[in-house]
Design an enzyme around this catalytic site. Structure first.
Site, PDB file in Angstrom:
ATOM      1  NE  ARG A  99      -4.007  -2.198   2.221  1.00  0.00           N
ATOM      2  CZ  ARG A  99      -3.783  -3.175   2.807  1.00  0.00           C
ATOM      3  NH1 ARG A  99      -2.812  -3.225   3.731  1.00  0.00           N
ATOM      4  NH2 ARG A  99      -4.676  -4.266   2.668  1.00  0.00           N
ATOM      5  CB  VAL A 100       4.209   2.118   1.042  1.00  0.00           C
ATOM      6  CG1 VAL A 100       5.304   3.363   0.818  1.00  0.00           C
ATOM      7  CG2 VAL A 100       3.730   2.178   2.462  1.00  0.00           C
TER       8      VAL A 100
END
Length: 524
Positions: free
Chosen positions: A372-373
């Site tokens: 998700r980064v």
């Protein structure tokens, strides 16, 4: 002689006078001491009466120097989690308070050591000479003390660094069935931190002794113990030790983070941690929750993983990257523990047993894995060249399912499938052999330009080695740019493509006559 006797008599009189004065001035202090008694002892826990002022999670001392943590504070008794061998305890034994919570030694003296959750050495060396101890349970850093995750943590694994990048301060979950290579990914990541100024903490929770010994031997063989601390609890030890192990390991890592260091911590694995907590809860007669796990199982993992972060520069700028590992059953990622941890972490790396059986190692299922980064924590050069790689690989996996049924394929579909097979072959990687960033970038550039598409699959390992080895022959300024991961100019990219095409030239004249191998692979 008379003078000597007089001098001796005078000295003795002075000594006796001093003793008399001390005796007369001494007053025995009156102190209240709380003493409890053991009511009963069972697997890993004890029930204690007395100690009316004991606090929650206060450390208690039992005969033989055994510690325990006050876990249940009932009206008539205390439920205590024991932290060590308890078979010698019996009803009526005396229990004393310590007035402090469970803590662990911290500092740079812990680096290179193998210890248990109490800080006791397991490497046949002297106890760590730490000047400071910190509680294993600590409040996670406040939101305003945290900074954005922007610096990558290179794992040395091509499939992860290119497609599922991890940043320093991120929490990336590793999950999969038994024997799919979860621990190997974590160990390889630790090995790749050599020379990158990243300290590592490996926490083995309830593991077999042979597995832990193998992991430690691997770290020692590659020189990784110079910057690594190993915290170990074995499967045959008290469940209380397995419960406190990840918190103790996090405190050791957190101290280094607050000193401005970048730290990586691996929890191997939190499934065993959840089982230990469930065992303790049921023994203490706490009510079970969904799927027979206590309702607060989410809380014990969230308060653990929330301590992993990247601190602002005003707070030292350190980071703590967490790689928790959990075990799934029959690839079910919708079970209680996996869904808990997926919701807490910043992404997951899913390992597929079917890929493992096919020899695709590491067996990362790119379709079910996510960060998700993402590209925010990826080197610019790698982000630029790997942008289309995941899409091409996903298209290949979709189209490959049709090819398994022997359907007639058009030329474009066949080209996509052949390109995808080269991507998959190039993403294979042996254990304990991390790939440097510069070589990863060159490989991804060659893949994106489809330079491997004409090479037989059987020759792909050798072709990949040729491309990686030609990095040493590139221009010095280009090698420096690749090592730093800075953005590539058009001329630099053209130089890489030309050098890769030249390195692959000996393989381009060979024809893959064994077409049956490709067909059998598509049907597998």
């Amino acid at each position: 002689m008379t003078v000597a006797r007089d001098g001796l008599r005078h000295a003795l009189n002075q000594g006796f006078d001093a003793l008399e004065e001390a005796r007369e001035s001494f007053e025995a202090p009156m102190a209240v001491r709380e003493v409890g008694r053991v009511i009963s002892v069972s697997t890993g826990i004890a029930r204690v009466s007395g100690l009316p002022n004991v606090g929650y999670e206060e450390l208690l001392v039992f005969p033989g120097g055994i510690f325990g943590i006050a876990f249940n504070l009932d009206e008539q008794e205390i439920g205590v989690v024991l932290l060590g061998e308890y078979r010698h305890l019996q009803a009526g034994d005396e229990v004393q308070r310590t007035g402090r919570v469970m803590d662990v030694p911290v500092g740079e003296t812990m680096i290179g050591r193998v210890v248990d959750p109490l800080g006791r050495p397991l490497d046949e060396r002297h106890p760590p000479q730490a000047s400071r101890r910190m509680p294993i349970e600590r409040t996670a850093p406040a939101i305003m003390d945290r900074a954005a995750v922007s610096v990558p943590l290179q794992t040395g694994l091509k499939v992860i660094d290119a497609l599922i990048p991890i940043g320093r301060g991120q929490r990336e979950l590793i999950l999969g069935d038994r024997q799919t290579g979860k621990s190997s990914i974590a160990i390889d990541t630790i090995l790749n931190q050599r020379g990158k100024d990243v300290f590592c903490v490996y926490c083995a929770i309830g593991q077999r002794t042979a597995s832990v010994a193998k992991a430690v031997a691997t770290l020692q063989a590659h020189g990784a113990m110079e910057y690594t601390t190993v915290v170990v609890t074995e499967g045959n030890q008290a469940p209380g030790l397995a419960y406190i192990a990840p918190y103790a390991a996090t405190t050791i890592a957190e101290y280094l983070m607050t000193e401005g260091q970048d730290v990586l911590i691996v929890y191997d694995d939190l499934t065993q941690h959840a089982r230990a907590y469930r065992e303790l809860s049921l023994l203490l007669r706490r009510p079970p929750g969904r799927e027979a796990f206590p309702g607060d199982i989410f809380y014990i993992h969230s308060r653990l993983l929330e301590r992993a972060t990247h601190l602002r520069s005003e707070k030292g700028g350190g980071s703590l990257t967490a790689l928790p590992i959990i075990e799934t059953e029959a690839q079910d990622i919708s079970a209680y523990i996996p869904t808990n941890l997926i919701s807490i972490t910043d992404g997951q790396i899913f390992l597929s047993p079917s890929l493992f059986e096919l020899g695709m190692l590491p067996a990362v299922d790119v379709g079910k894995s996510v960060s998700r980064v993402g590209g925010k924590a990826q080197r610019k050069a790698l982000r630029e060249v790997a942008g289309d790689l995941k899409l091409a690989y996903a298209q290949f996996e979709e189209l490959e399912s049709f090819a398994r049924f022997g359907a007639r394929l058009d030329d474009e579909t066949r080209r996509v499938i052949e390109h995808g097979r080269r991507i998959r072959a190039c993403l294979k990687q042996p254990e304990a052999k991390p790939v440097p960033l510069a070589e990863q970038i060159v490989l991804v550039v060659a893949l994106s330009e489809q330079l491997f598409d004409e090479i037989p699959l059987a020759k792909m390992p050798e072709a990949e080695r040729r491309v990686r080895s030609m990095v040493a022959d590139l221009d010095e300024s280009l090698r420096e740019s690749l090592a730093a991961g800075t953005s590539l100019s058009d001329s630099q990219r053209a130089s890489i493509i030309e050098a890769a095409r030249e390195a692959l030239q000996p393989f381009l004249g060979e024809k893959n006559e064994d077409a049956g191998d490709d067909q059998s692979e598509s049907r597998t």
